[in-house]
Design an enzyme around this catalytic site. Structure first.
Site, PDB file in Angstrom:
ATOM      1  N   HIS A 211       0.813  -1.225   0.000  1.00 40.51           N
ATOM      2  CA  HIS A 211       0.000   0.000   0.000  1.00 40.51           C
ATOM      3  C   HIS A 211       0.845   1.273   0.000  1.00 40.51           C
ATOM      4  O   HIS A 211       0.333   2.344  -0.318  1.00 40.51           O
ATOM      5  CB  HIS A 211      -1.012   0.001   1.166  1.00 40.51           C
ATOM      6  CG  HIS A 211      -0.435   0.348   2.504  1.00 40.51           C
ATOM      7  ND1 HIS A 211      -0.129  -0.591   3.456  1.00 40.51           N
ATOM      8  CD2 HIS A 211      -0.135   1.549   3.053  1.00 40.51           C
ATOM      9  CE1 HIS A 211       0.337   0.016   4.541  1.00 40.51           C
ATOM     10  NE2 HIS A 211       0.348   1.317   4.308  1.00 40.51           N
TER      11      HIS A 211
ATOM     12  N   ASP B  68      -0.827  -7.546   1.444  1.00 41.97           N
ATOM     13  CA  ASP B  68      -0.179  -6.230   1.496  1.00 41.97           C
ATOM     14  C   ASP B  68       1.325  -6.374   1.710  1.00 41.97           C
ATOM     15  O   ASP B  68       1.856  -6.149   2.801  1.00 41.97           O
ATOM     16  CB  ASP B  68      -0.812  -5.391   2.615  1.00 41.97           C
ATOM     17  CG  ASP B  68      -0.366  -3.939   2.593  1.00 41.97           C
ATOM     18  OD1 ASP B  68       0.263  -3.520   1.599  1.00 41.97           O
ATOM     19  OD2 ASP B  68      -0.659  -3.222   3.574  1.00 41.97           O
TER      20      ASP B  68
END
Length: 290
Positions: free
Chosen positions: A92, A145
């Site tokens: 992210h 992630d």
């Protein structure tokens, strides 16, 4: 340096690394000149032995901690050194409406740094050669992630710069284990830390965590913190390490700072990418260098 007495070992930066076992477990016949056992990861040479609610970290306490910076913004995210030319961070960090975030040329990695200053005196710096996001990363759920960053040139290990150990897929980090999260993130949901912060957090059972987060915690995630609040990772710590001291007195990367609701709030622990779920992917992408 005496070298490695077995063909199953290789030497890197004056240390012996067991190339069969990425965790270096069971390395017994690999020594440096002082007959001190060294296996190449998870050690803190300077330490023999913000993060909200944490404290200033001493020099060399967390030698695998990396600051990822952009000329335009300064420090943006954390990362973890896992090999001489590889970092692990959160996917992210590189996803934004501004396309520059996904451009490797916009980033620099700073290693061996404790105090966040403009000069970054004494820090080892490297441009990023490429950014590898996990192909299944979902920016809406924060699942998968994780990102790998290849440095433009290898970094040299020293008292202040060391790789952390990457756990084997079978490695388990037990609920209740005391681990550490580190970073230069905000201290109070609004104040950025100038000195590297460290905080002790406990691994929290995923079922318990899922009840607090309405089943948003996937099997690729790990929760850690203090259910009473007061200690947590925060913005700016993203991508940084959650490390645990494991067997053999070596530090292993258990998690990557991913998400949470606010910072250090009651019944809102930090949620981390669970590294053991990605060990095989890491080995494949780095062609066994990690």
């Amino acid at each position: 340096f005496k070298g490695c007495s077995s063909s199953s070992y290789k030497c890197a930066n004056g240390k012996c690394v067991n190339k069969v076992n990425p965790e270096c477990d069971g390395v017994k016949d690999c020594f440096d000149g002082s007959d001190e056992l060294r296996c190449g990861c998870g050690t803190r040479p300077r330490k023999r032995t913000k993060i909200v609610g944490g404290s200033d970290a001493g020099a060399g306490s967390w030698p695998w901690q990396v600051s990822l910076q952009m000329d335009r913004y300064g420090h943006v995210c954390g990362a973890t050194l896992v090999a001489s030319r590889w970092l692990i961070s959160a996917a992210h960090c590189f996803q934004d409406s501004d396309a520059i975030y996904s451009d490797a040329r916009a980033w620099r990695a700073y290693m061996g740094m404790r105090v966040m200053t403009t000069g970054n005196n004494g820090a080892a710096t490297r441009p990023i050669r490429r950014i590898l996001l996990h192909p299944q990363y979902d920016q809406f759920t924060s699942d998968y992630d994780i990102a790998l960053l290849e440095l433009s040139a290898p970094v040299f290990f020293s008292d202040l710069v060391q790789p952390v150990c990457v756990p084997a897929p079978s490695h388990t980090f037990t609920t209740g284990t005391n681990c550490y999260v580190t970073g230069w993130g905000v201290l109070m949901e609004d104040e950025l830390a100038s000195r590297l912060q460290e905080a002790s957090v406990k691994i929290i059972n995923r079922n318990t965590c899922n009840k607090l987060y309405d089943d948003a915690v996937t099997p690729r995630m790990l929760c850690a913190g203090n259910l009473q609040g007061g200690v947590d990772a925060c913005q700016g710590d993203s991508g940084g390490p959650l490390v645990c001291l494991e067997r053999g007195r070596r530090w292993f990367l258990a998690g990557i700072v991913s998400w949470g609701e606010g910072c250090a709030r009651l019944n809102r622990p930090g949620v981390y990418t669970q590294v053991v779920k990605f060990t095989d992917w890491i080995h494949q992408q780095t062609k066994g260098q990690v």
